[in-house]
Design an enzyme around this catalytic site. Structure first.
Site, short mmCIF file in Angstrom:
data_model
loop_
_atom_site.label_atom_id
_atom_site.label_comp_id
_atom_site.label_asym_id
_atom_site.label_seq_id
_atom_site.Cartn_x
_atom_site.Cartn_y
_atom_site.Cartn_z
N CYS A 134 0.84 -1.19 0.00
CA CYS A 134 0.00 0.00 0.00
C CYS A 134 0.88 1.25 0.00
CB CYS A 134 -0.93 0.01 1.21
SG CYS A 134 -2.02 1.47 1.21
N CYS A 137 -0.21 4.17 2.37
CA CYS A 137 0.09 3.89 3.77
C CYS A 137 1.60 3.96 4.02
CB CYS A 137 -0.45 2.52 4.18
SG CYS A 137 -2.27 2.46 4.26
#
Length: 184
Positions: A134, A137
């Site tokens: 991700c 993130c």
């Protein structure tokens, strides 16, 4: 699996994965991370990598080196990132900017009440986000970790640990398939 540890895990690597074996044994030599940062990263990454033998080895190592609070926080980082990485990867990758403006509406209270230094929890979240791929993130956690005073070398080494742990998991998963196929 009570006798499973880092050395056992390294010895479980097949010949073609000698590099993974050597990288596993080098984890203990990382000096840019505190023992809590190192073994919390290894444990959280093992949870994210989803292999029973790797998880057993990292759990044994972590139990010997982490406080119960740090064990719980590393597990919590893996749990929250399992959720957040899916959600935020979706909002980042889907070809519709409207989703990025919507409220996530996901409970994440543990991020404020994990019981360890913020830098450590953020580092473990970063490692799991790297395993889960991700980008949004990862960027967020890199910023948080730097803000908390960790170095880029520490970040680099935490992601190296995550990559080694994940590679061991993938290798062993492949081996389980090949063994099952041979006996079928």
């Amino acid at each position: 699996m009570s006798d499973v540890n880092l050395r056992f895990l390294a010895s479980s690597m097949p010949d073609y994965a000698k590099d993974i074996k050597l990288n596993l044994t080098s984890i203990e030599n990382i000096t840019s991370l505190t023992p809590q940062q190192l073994w919390g990263t290894a444990l959280a990454s093992a949870i994210a990598s989803r292999n029973e033998l790797v998880l057993a080895a990292m759990d044994a190592e972590a139990k010997a080196k982490l406080s119960p609070e740090a064990m719980k926080a590393a597990k919590g980082a893996a749990a929250l990132m399992a959720m957040n990485n899916v959600y935020y990867r979706f909002t980042h990758l889907v070809d519709d900017d409207n989703f990025a403006t919507m409220r996530a509406n996901l409970r994440m209270n543990f991020m404020r009440g994990h019981g360890v230094e913020t830098a450590d929890f953020e580092l473990w979240s970063l490692a799991v986000s790297a395993v889960n791929g991700c980008g949004q993130c990862m960027s967020s956690h890199v910023g948080s970790v730097l803000k908390e005073g960790l170095t880029r070398e520490a970040i680099h080494d935490a992601v190296r640990v995550a990559s080694i742990v994940h590679a061991a998991a993938v290798t062993l998963e492949g081996e389980e398939h090949f063994l099952a196929a041979e006996h079928a």
